[in-house]
Design a protein around this motif. Structure first.
Motif, PDB file in Angstrom:
ATOM      1  N   VAL A 134       0.840  -1.201   0.000  1.00 25.11           N
ATOM      2  CA  VAL A 134       0.000   0.000   0.000  1.00 25.11           C
ATOM      3  C   VAL A 134       0.875   1.251   0.000  1.00 25.11           C
ATOM      4  CG1 VAL A 134      -1.695   1.331   1.330  1.00 25.11           C
ATOM      5  CG2 VAL A 134      -1.953  -1.145   1.094  1.00 25.11           C
ATOM      6  N   PHE A 135       1.933   1.243   0.817  1.00 21.17           N
ATOM      7  CA  PHE A 135       2.821   2.403   0.868  1.00 21.17           C
ATOM      8  C   PHE A 135       3.561   2.584  -0.464  1.00 21.17           C
ATOM      9  CE2 PHE A 135       7.012   4.323   1.902  1.00 21.17           C
ATOM     10  CZ  PHE A 135       6.550   5.556   2.370  1.00 21.17           C
ATOM     11  N   GLY A 136       3.937   1.484  -1.101  1.00 20.81           N
ATOM     12  CA  GLY A 136       4.571   1.576  -2.417  1.00 20.81           C
ATOM     13  C   GLY A 136       3.645   2.205  -3.444  1.00 20.81           C
ATOM     14  N   SER A 137       2.363   1.803  -3.426  1.00 14.69           N
ATOM     15  CA  SER A 137       1.384   2.425  -4.323  1.00 14.69           C
ATOM     16  C   SER A 137       1.180   3.894  -3.984  1.00 14.69           C
ATOM     17  CB  SER A 137       0.052   1.671  -4.244  1.00 14.69           C
ATOM     18  OG  SER A 137       0.170   0.372  -4.790  1.00 14.69           O
ATOM     19  N   PHE A 138       1.182   4.208  -2.693  1.00 15.18           N
ATOM     20  CA  PHE A 138       1.076   5.602  -2.260  1.00 15.18           C
ATOM     21  C   PHE A 138       2.202   6.447  -2.877  1.00 15.18           C
ATOM     22  CE2 PHE A 138       2.802   8.793   0.631  1.00 15.18           C
ATOM     23  CZ  PHE A 138       1.707   9.610   0.882  1.00 15.18           C
ATOM     24  N   CYS A 139       3.435   5.956  -2.774  1.00 11.94           N
ATOM     25  CA  CYS A 139       4.581   6.690  -3.329  1.00 11.94           C
ATOM     26  C   CYS A 139       4.470   6.814  -4.845  1.00 11.94           C
ATOM     27  CB  CYS A 139       5.883   5.985  -2.963  1.00 11.94           C
ATOM     28  SG  CYS A 139       6.281   6.043  -1.197  1.00 11.94           S
ATOM     29  N   ALA A 259      -7.693   0.442   2.097  1.00 17.58           N
ATOM     30  CA  ALA A 259      -6.356   0.276   1.513  1.00 17.58           C
ATOM     31  C   ALA A 259      -6.207   1.099   0.233  1.00 17.58           C
ATOM     32  CB  ALA A 259      -6.094  -1.202   1.226  1.00 17.58           C
ATOM     33  N   THR A 260      -7.219   1.055  -0.630  1.00 19.49           N
ATOM     34  CA  THR A 260      -7.152   1.815  -1.876  1.00 19.49           C
ATOM     35  C   THR A 260      -7.156   3.307  -1.609  1.00 19.49           C
ATOM     36  OG1 THR A 260      -8.337   0.027  -3.002  1.00 19.49           O
ATOM     37  CG2 THR A 260      -8.230   2.142  -4.127  1.00 19.49           C
ATOM     38  N   ALA A 261      -7.962   3.738  -0.641  1.00 15.34           N
ATOM     39  CA  ALA A 261      -8.014   5.164  -0.298  1.00 15.34           C
ATOM     40  C   ALA A 261      -6.667   5.652   0.220  1.00 15.34           C
ATOM     41  CB  ALA A 261      -9.106   5.410   0.742  1.00 15.34           C
ATOM     42  N   LEU A 262      -6.033   4.851   1.084  1.00 17.84           N
ATOM     43  CA  LEU A 262      -4.728   5.243   1.615  1.00 17.84           C
ATOM     44  C   LEU A 262      -3.678   5.313   0.503  1.00 17.84           C
ATOM     45  CD1 LEU A 262      -4.602   3.176   4.936  1.00 17.84           C
ATOM     46  CD2 LEU A 262      -4.898   5.651   4.697  1.00 17.84           C
ATOM     47  N   ALA A 263      -3.755   4.412  -0.452  1.00 18.18           N
ATOM     48  CA  ALA A 263      -2.800   4.433  -1.562  1.00 18.18           C
ATOM     49  C   ALA A 263      -2.998   5.675  -2.433  1.00 18.18           C
ATOM     50  CB  ALA A 263      -2.941   3.165  -2.406  1.00 18.18           C
ATOM     51  N   THR A 264      -4.253   5.979  -2.770  1.00 16.28           N
ATOM     52  CA  THR A 264      -4.515   7.113  -3.657  1.00 16.28           C
ATOM     53  C   THR A 264      -4.382   8.454  -2.950  1.00 16.28           C
ATOM     54  OG1 THR A 264      -6.899   6.903  -3.212  1.00 16.28           O
ATOM     55  CG2 THR A 264      -6.025   5.777  -5.157  1.00 16.28           C
ATOM     56  N   VAL A 265      -4.233   8.453  -1.626  1.00 12.98           N
ATOM     57  CA  VAL A 265      -3.943   9.703  -0.909  1.00 12.98           C
ATOM     58  C   VAL A 265      -2.663  10.329  -1.449  1.00 12.98           C
ATOM     59  CG1 VAL A 265      -3.078  10.549   1.319  1.00 12.98           C
ATOM     60  CG2 VAL A 265      -5.222   9.306   1.214  1.00 12.98           C
ATOM     61  N   GLY A 266      -1.780   9.510  -2.002  1.00 19.56           N
ATOM     62  CA  GLY A 266      -0.556  10.036  -2.592  1.00 19.56           C
ATOM     63  C   GLY A 266      -0.821  11.091  -3.647  1.00 19.56           C
ATOM     64  N   GLY A 267      -1.912  10.937  -4.397  1.00 18.38           N
ATOM     65  CA  GLY A 267      -2.263  11.939  -5.389  1.00 18.38           C
ATOM     66  C   GLY A 267      -2.584  13.279  -4.771  1.00 18.38           C
ATOM     67  N   SER A 268      -3.261  13.256  -3.627  1.00 14.21           N
ATOM     68  CA  SER A 268      -3.578  14.512  -2.929  1.00 14.21           C
ATOM     69  C   SER A 268      -2.328  15.133  -2.313  1.00 14.21           C
ATOM     70  CB  SER A 268      -4.615  14.249  -1.835  1.00 14.21           C
ATOM     71  OG  SER A 268      -5.862  13.894  -2.398  1.00 14.21           O
ATOM     72  N   GLY A 405     -10.253  13.654   2.456  1.00 15.47           N
ATOM     73  CA  GLY A 405     -11.348  13.403   1.528  1.00 15.47           C
ATOM     74  C   GLY A 405     -11.251  12.061   0.846  1.00 15.47           C
ATOM     75  N   ARG A 406     -10.071  11.523   0.750  1.00 18.19           N
ATOM     76  CA  ARG A 406      -9.902  10.177   0.198  1.00 18.19           C
ATOM     77  C   ARG A 406      -9.981   9.110   1.285  1.00 18.19           C
ATOM     78  NH1 ARG A 406      -6.902  10.239  -5.028  1.00 18.19           N
ATOM     79  NH2 ARG A 406      -6.610  12.417  -5.614  1.00 18.19           N
ATOM     80  N   TRP A 407      -9.391   9.407   2.451  1.00 20.51           N
ATOM     81  CA  TRP A 407      -9.323   8.386   3.494  1.00 20.51           C
ATOM     82  C   TRP A 407     -10.661   8.195   4.205  1.00 20.51           C
ATOM     83  CZ3 TRP A 407      -9.901   8.397   8.859  1.00 20.51           C
ATOM     84  CH2 TRP A 407      -9.556   7.190   9.485  1.00 20.51           C
ATOM     85  N   VAL A 408     -11.317   9.276   4.605  1.00 21.89           N
ATOM     86  CA  VAL A 408     -12.577   9.162   5.366  1.00 21.89           C
ATOM     87  C   VAL A 408     -13.653   8.427   4.565  1.00 21.89           C
ATOM     88  CG1 VAL A 408     -14.448  10.438   6.472  1.00 21.89           C
ATOM     89  CG2 VAL A 408     -12.070  11.157   6.814  1.00 21.89           C
ATOM     90  N   PRO A 409     -13.937   8.817   3.303  1.00 23.69           N
ATOM     91  CA  PRO A 409     -14.915   8.027   2.541  1.00 23.69           C
ATOM     92  C   PRO A 409     -14.472   6.580   2.342  1.00 23.69           C
ATOM     93  CG  PRO A 409     -14.587  10.158   1.506  1.00 23.69           C
ATOM     94  CD  PRO A 409     -13.538  10.032   2.563  1.00 23.69           C
ATOM     95  N   GLY A 410     -13.151   6.350   2.196  1.00 31.11           N
ATOM     96  CA  GLY A 410     -12.677   4.974   2.059  1.00 31.11           C
ATOM     97  C   GLY A 410     -12.931   4.159   3.307  1.00 31.11           C
TER      98      GLY A 410
END
Length: 545
Positions: A134-139, A259-268, A405-410
């Motif tokens: 997940v952290f790798g996807s975040f980066c 997990a997906t929300a935490l990964a895409t937080v990288g975009g924010s 906004g990504r993590w809370v809805p996730g």
């Protein structure tokens, strides 16, 4: 009497064993697919010590990985020490022969026995390896989605400097073409990820991404931006997107939304920090050097992206077995690659499933609303008398608030349902634009408040909508369906951003209001599509879904 019976039985057994040696494999094939009380294996010359009678539950209990390297039954000579292995090995050989000779219908039946099914899998739902993925996807998403989230900053700068003689609609093609190539190319990376794993597409995408960023630093003409930003960066992001989104889904099912929300937080994170960094660089000047601050700001962005993508390559991995698609009879390698990675990459049959069709349509409209609004957000702010520097800060606010906004809805999606959460956030986002932005977006204070609300509710579009697609898809099909969905998105955004630029036109107040209405209306339509998709699954009942 008893001795006579025993003699007859022994004679019968010897005949059966003798006849077995002369059996054709095609006659044995039918015995492989069903449970047998015993498996007889013999060499070409009869030897009582070489006979092994070992109970075998079924053909599926043997290892299929060594089919190609397993010898045929008639070439096996077994010792007593190998009796236990003999039945499984001979069954492997029979299955290997059967795989190459049976008809298409029989092949599909055999493949069903070996196909991975999500219901049979025990997802880790956590652990060191899973969270490192997940952290790798975040980066990886920091440069991937981060670059897409700062489109408004780049559009505003090049419109006032390198491309000051071009219209808003013309400049909009740079960004629409980038989104088109990004979303259309991710279908091929999704197919490759399903069949070959995580590493290769991430390495290729990373190299193209960094090359495009460094090339963009030296762009001075319209076609320069088309080649560097639209083509190179667009293709790179498309290759990166599917593996980065699909890898966490291999480790999580119940907590997949989180997990997906935490990964895409990288975009924010990227979309929040990059404007702050570029704001400082864009204000730098050097005598005799045009756009000095721009050049070094983009180059610095390229170095940061290089480090983050190296982390993504190191930590990311897949867990589920690869999809196996062997060449058909007399099919060349080129035609096999063409069929698998081009002709079969688009899952057209999935659109016959109405719940998937409306899910895709909702995602298309949601992405259109988001990309159109973000691309011209900074220009809108400047039309209301806000400085260029403050307009960058508004975009930074949108992306930073997009983190919760990504993590809370996730997180809520795992509690109350993914579709339920997506419908609520899309509806709230459209209301923010209709009730807040349209009548009150006229000064800096109001725009900060609007940016915060917009950033929070828009965060779910990137993080939650793909998870909704995953909920109505099998895990092994997720990469392909996700890519197919964004292949459709690419064509809409290709025309959507220039259309938005044409709506803005001469940048009058009325035209900018029409731009806000267009963004809000498409977002509301996206929410309606998700309501319909949900209805096809569970109706209109108030249940977790």
């Amino acid at each position: 009497m008893e001795n006579a019976n025993l003699s007859n039985t022994a004679s019968s057994d010897n005949k059966k064993l003798t006849n077995f040696n002369s059996l054709d494999l095609s006659q044995v094939d039918t015995a492989v697919a069903r449970p047998q009380p015993a498996r007889f294996t013999s060499s070409s010359s009869f030897d009582e010590d070489a006979i092994d009678i070992t109970p075998v539950e079924s053909a599926s209990s043997c290892d299929y990985k060594s089919v190609e390297s397993t010898p045929s039954v008639t070439s096996l000579t077994l010792s007593n020490k190998d009796k236990k292995l003999a039945a499984c090995t001979s069954t492997n050989a029979l299955v290997g022969e059967q795989t190459h000779e049976q008809s298409d219908s029989d092949e599909s039946t055999l493949n069903d026995e070996k196909t991975y099914t999500e219901e049979d899998d025990d997802f880790p739902e956590g652990g060191r390896v899973a969270w490192m993925v997940v952290f790798g996807s975040f980066c990886g998403f920091v440069p991937c989605f981060g670059l897409m989230n700062i489109g408004g900053v780049l559009e505003n700068y090049i419109q006032d400097h390198q491309l000051k003689d071009e219209s808003s609609s013309t400049i909009g093609w740079i960004f629409s073409l980038m989104f088109f190539i990004c979303f259309s190319s991710c279908i091929f990376s999704g197919t490759y990820f399903d069949r070959n794993g995580f590493k290769a597409p991430i390495v290729v995408g990373s190299l193209l991404h960094v090359a495009g960023i460094f090339a963009m630093a030296n762009c001075t003409k319209y076609w320069h931006f088309i080649v560097a930003f639209s083509i190179l960066c667009g293709l790179a992001n498309g290759i990166l997107m599917s593996p980065l989104m699909g890898a966490p889904a291999h480790f999580f099912k119940r907590k997949r939304g989180t997990a997906t929300a935490l990964a895409t937080v990288g975009g924010s994170v990227g979309g929040g920090l990059f404007p702050l960094m570029l704001r400082k660089f864009f204000s730098m000047e050097k005598a005799g050097v045009d756009d000095y601050g721009y050049m070094w700001g983009i180059r610095t962005l390229g170095f940061i992206d290089l480090v983050l993508l190296c982390v993504a390559v190191t930590l990311g991995r897949e867990r589920l077995p690869h999809v196996v698609d062997t060449p058909r009879n007399n099919e060349s390698r080129f035609r096999h690659i063409l069929r698998v990675y081009l002709l079969q990459s688009l899952d057209v049959k999935a659109f016959l499933d109405m719940k998937y069709f409306f899910c895709v349509l909702g995602t298309v409209l949601g992405e259109l609303s988001l990309t159109s609004a973000i691309t011209y957000y900074s220009s809108y702010a400047m039309s209301q008398g806000i400085s260029q520097s403050d307009s960058y800060m508004l975009i930074m606010a949108i992306n930073l608030v997009g983190i919760p906004g990504r993590w809370v809805p996730g997180f809520l999606s795992d509690v109350v349902g993914r579709f339920n959460t997506a419908i609520v956030t899309l509806t709230c986002l459209s209301l923010v634009m209709f009730i807040g932005w349209l009548p009150f977006g006229t000064n800096l204070k109001n725009m900060y408040a609007i940016s915060i609300l917009y950033g929070f509710f828009s965060g779910s579009i990137f993080s939650l909508l793909p998870v909704c697609c995953g909920q109505i898809s099998k895990t092994e099909e997720f990469g392909r369906r996700y890519s197919t969905m964004y292949f459709v998105v690419s064509f809409v955004t290709l025309a959507g951003i220039p259309i938005t630029g044409a709506i803005i036109g001469d940048k009058s107040v009325t035209n900018y209001q029409n731009y806000v209405i267009f963004s809000a209306a498409t977002c509301m339509a996206a929410a309606i599509c998700y309501v319909i998709s949900r209805a096809y699954c569970v109706g209109f009942k108030l249940v977790k879904f």
